[in-house]
Design a protein around this motif. Structure first.
Motif, PDB file in Angstrom:
ATOM      1  N   LEU A   1       5.230   0.743  -8.585  1.00  0.00           N
ATOM      2  CA  LEU A   1       4.713  -0.599  -8.308  1.00  0.00           C
ATOM      3  C   LEU A   1       5.223  -1.642  -9.306  1.00  0.00           C
ATOM      4  O   LEU A   1       5.665  -2.731  -8.913  1.00  0.00           O
ATOM      5  N   GLU A   2       5.153  -1.333 -10.596  1.00  0.00           N
ATOM      6  CA  GLU A   2       5.493  -2.329 -11.608  1.00  0.00           C
ATOM      7  C   GLU A   2       6.928  -2.840 -11.496  1.00  0.00           C
ATOM      8  O   GLU A   2       7.158  -4.059 -11.499  1.00  0.00           O
ATOM      9  N   PRO A   3       7.939  -1.971 -11.408  1.00  0.00           N
ATOM     10  CA  PRO A   3       9.309  -2.502 -11.276  1.00  0.00           C
ATOM     11  C   PRO A   3       9.528  -3.264  -9.969  1.00  0.00           C
ATOM     12  O   PRO A   3      10.293  -4.217  -9.921  1.00  0.00           O
ATOM     13  N   PHE A   4       8.820  -2.840  -8.911  1.00  0.00           N
ATOM     14  CA  PHE A   4       8.959  -3.530  -7.633  1.00  0.00           C
ATOM     15  C   PHE A   4       8.420  -4.960  -7.733  1.00  0.00           C
ATOM     16  O   PHE A   4       9.027  -5.912  -7.222  1.00  0.00           O
ATOM     17  N   LEU A   5       7.287  -5.116  -8.416  1.00  0.00           N
ATOM     18  CA  LEU A   5       6.718  -6.452  -8.618  1.00  0.00           C
ATOM     19  C   LEU A   5       7.646  -7.323  -9.457  1.00  0.00           C
ATOM     20  O   LEU A   5       7.870  -8.502  -9.145  1.00  0.00           O
ATOM     21  N   GLU A   6       8.184  -6.765 -10.530  1.00  0.00           N
ATOM     22  CA  GLU A   6       9.086  -7.514 -11.395  1.00  0.00           C
ATOM     23  C   GLU A   6      10.322  -7.984 -10.639  1.00  0.00           C
ATOM     24  O   GLU A   6      10.822  -9.082 -10.840  1.00  0.00           O
TER      25      GLU A   6
ATOM     26  N   GLY B   1       0.800  -1.231   0.000  1.00  0.00           N
ATOM     27  CA  GLY B   1       0.000   0.000   0.000  1.00  0.00           C
ATOM     28  C   GLY B   1       0.829   1.276   0.000  1.00  0.00           C
ATOM     29  O   GLY B   1       0.331   2.356  -0.332  1.00  0.00           O
ATOM     30  N   HIS B   2       2.096   1.182   0.363  1.00  0.00           N
ATOM     31  CA  HIS B   2       2.953   2.365   0.402  1.00  0.00           C
ATOM     32  C   HIS B   2       3.425   2.787  -0.993  1.00  0.00           C
ATOM     33  O   HIS B   2       3.981   3.880  -1.169  1.00  0.00           O
ATOM     34  N   LEU B   3       3.200   1.934  -1.995  1.00  0.00           N
ATOM     35  CA  LEU B   3       3.590   2.284  -3.361  1.00  0.00           C
ATOM     36  C   LEU B   3       2.383   2.913  -4.059  1.00  0.00           C
ATOM     37  O   LEU B   3       1.441   2.222  -4.441  1.00  0.00           O
ATOM     38  N   ASP B   4       2.427   4.219  -4.230  1.00  0.00           N
ATOM     39  CA  ASP B   4       1.244   4.966  -4.668  1.00  0.00           C
ATOM     40  C   ASP B   4       1.113   5.101  -6.178  1.00  0.00           C
ATOM     41  O   ASP B   4       0.066   5.538  -6.667  1.00  0.00           O
ATOM     42  N   SER B   5       2.137   4.771  -6.945  1.00  0.00           N
ATOM     43  CA  SER B   5       2.058   4.960  -8.394  1.00  0.00           C
ATOM     44  C   SER B   5       2.456   3.684  -9.111  1.00  0.00           C
ATOM     45  O   SER B   5       3.242   2.874  -8.605  1.00  0.00           O
ATOM     46  N   MET B   6       1.923   3.521 -10.333  1.00  0.00           N
ATOM     47  CA  MET B   6       2.277   2.356 -11.134  1.00  0.00           C
ATOM     48  C   MET B   6       3.751   2.376 -11.519  1.00  0.00           C
ATOM     49  O   MET B   6       4.373   1.323 -11.683  1.00  0.00           O
ATOM     50  N   GLU B   7       4.318   3.574 -11.621  1.00  0.00           N
ATOM     51  CA  GLU B   7       5.737   3.683 -11.954  1.00  0.00           C
ATOM     52  C   GLU B   7       6.617   3.035 -10.889  1.00  0.00           C
ATOM     53  O   GLU B   7       7.667   2.459 -11.194  1.00  0.00           O
TER      54      GLU B   7
END
Length: 395
Positions: free
Chosen positions: A123-128, A115-121
């Motif tokens: 979120l996406e690299p963090f998931l990868e 929830g602390h990741l507020d933007s897709m910019e």
């Protein structure tokens, strides 16, 4: 026609109770001395067995909540409903296979904490970057071991074949009927140890008996190598401490069960290798209805006609009614009983039109259709024969 009183000791699906409307059995929840009871998981003890009780019908498979020995001694028939909830359990086993193979549970928890990741910019690299820690394995091509090949186990075995898994099974008490239900692709294991050695996933479908209590223990689990173990059978068949040791030694990679215990809950909270469900294997509306209907049909047929289907302590028997007057006689399975009963009926001038005698272990059960009317004193005389446990007049 005799009216039989039925009482429920658990929540029974209304669909099942509807069966009573077309029978000579009536629901009487306030009756303290019913002829029959319908039950699910409610625990019974010998003092719950009232004087008039003739039958207990369990809307489910396991009967370890019922005092079977006391019931048998009293001539009380105990029914269960094998197969009625099999599909519901099979589907939950499928869900557990997915949970165990694809790290679904831990993946969901991981995403919940982003929830602390507020933007897709962001979120996406963090998931990868982090998804590799949740890499799993496909079920296809893996080996599924099925311990117990009854109503549920055979469905699970067929499901494994449909998922392109290699399926091996073990059941030392496999019946001919159960064997016919299995697809040809299911390979038999010669021993339970062989099944545990060869399987990537093992699912348990055995009853809770004295012989199976703690069957899944360290001696058996030592044959595993990073195996996923699923228990949707009964809590008693698994030794919890052995499970913990096997997880610590990597004999097991994870353990998923429908039977939480304090030991397992503690492990689940500390590690991610135990997943616990709150005994929901048969908790679908369809399964509850199927079990209730089956349980009610069996107990009403027994009370009205003396027929027995799916009893766990009496032999199965079905005899079509040929006269208005029927005797159902339970006796100890000792020699010369049929002769004594027939002799006494002859002395009472009662003509036998049709009869059957079946036995199971120490119990024998007789259905006898008589041509002429049977008086109560005849029932009393038959009841007084040595080794006769009970006599019912069914009209």
């Amino acid at each position: 026609m005799t009216k039989y009183k039925i009482k429920t000791l658990s929540n029974i699906s209304p669909k099942g109770l509807e069966v009573l409307s077309n029978s000579s059995c009536v629901l009487d929840e306030n009756n303290k001395d019913p002829d029959g009871v319908l039950i699910r998981s409610t625990k019974l003890n010998p003092r719950n067995l009232n004087l008039s009780l003739k039958a207990i019908s369990r809307a489910g498979v396991g009967v370890n909540n019922i005092p079977l020995d006391d019931c048998t001694e009293r001539g009380i028939v105990v029914f269960n409903t094998p197969g009625a909830n099999a599909n519901a359990v099979k589907e939950l086993v499928l869900a557990a296979l997915m949970l165990s193979s694809r790290n679904v549970f831990s993946s969901i928890d991981f995403v919940k904490n982003l929830g602390h990741l507020d933007s897709m910019e962001d979120l996406e690299p963090f998931l990868e970057e982090n998804k590799k820690q949740f890499k799993g394995r496909e079920l296809s091509g893996s080996t599924l071991g099925v311990l117990g090949l009854g109503s549920i186990g055979s469905k699970v075995a067929r499901m494994g074949v449909a998922l392109d898994m290699k399926v091996i099974g073990y059941d030392k008490a496999l019946s001919v009927e159960a064997a016919w239900r299995l697809p040809s692709e299911v390979e038999p294991a010669e021993t339970i140890e062989e099944l545990f050695k060869k399987s990537d996933f093992i699912t348990l479908h055995i009853p809770a008996l004295d012989s199976t209590k703690g069957l899944i223990n360290s001696n058996l689990l030592k044959h595993c190598d990073k195996t996923s173990l699923l228990n949707f059978a009964r809590k008693e068949v698994v030794d919890d401490e052995s499970i913990i040791r096997a997880l610590e030694k990597n004999n097991l990679s994870n353990f998923i069960t429908d039977f939480p215990t304090p030991v397992l809950i503690k492990r689940a909270n500390e590690e991610g290798d135990v997943i616990l469900l709150p005994h929901i294997g048969a908790s679908t509306s369809q399964a509850e209805e199927n079990c209730a209907v089956m349980a009610t049909e069996q107990i009403t047929d027994f009370l009205q006609n003396g027929n027995i289907t799916n009893s766990v302590n009496f032999p199965n028997v079905n005899l079509a009614r040929s006269t208005k007057y029927r005797l159902a006689i339970t006796n100890k399975n000792v020699p010369a009983m049929i002769g004594q009963i027939a002799t006494n009926l002859g002395e009472l001038n009662l003509n036998i039109v049709d009869m059957t005698n079946v036995s199971r272990g120490d119990i024998a059960y007789n259905l006898i259709d008589v041509e002429n009317e049977i008086e109560e004193d005849a029932v009393d005389k038959i009841s007084s024969i040595e080794n006769v446990l009970n006599v019912r007049l069914i009209i």
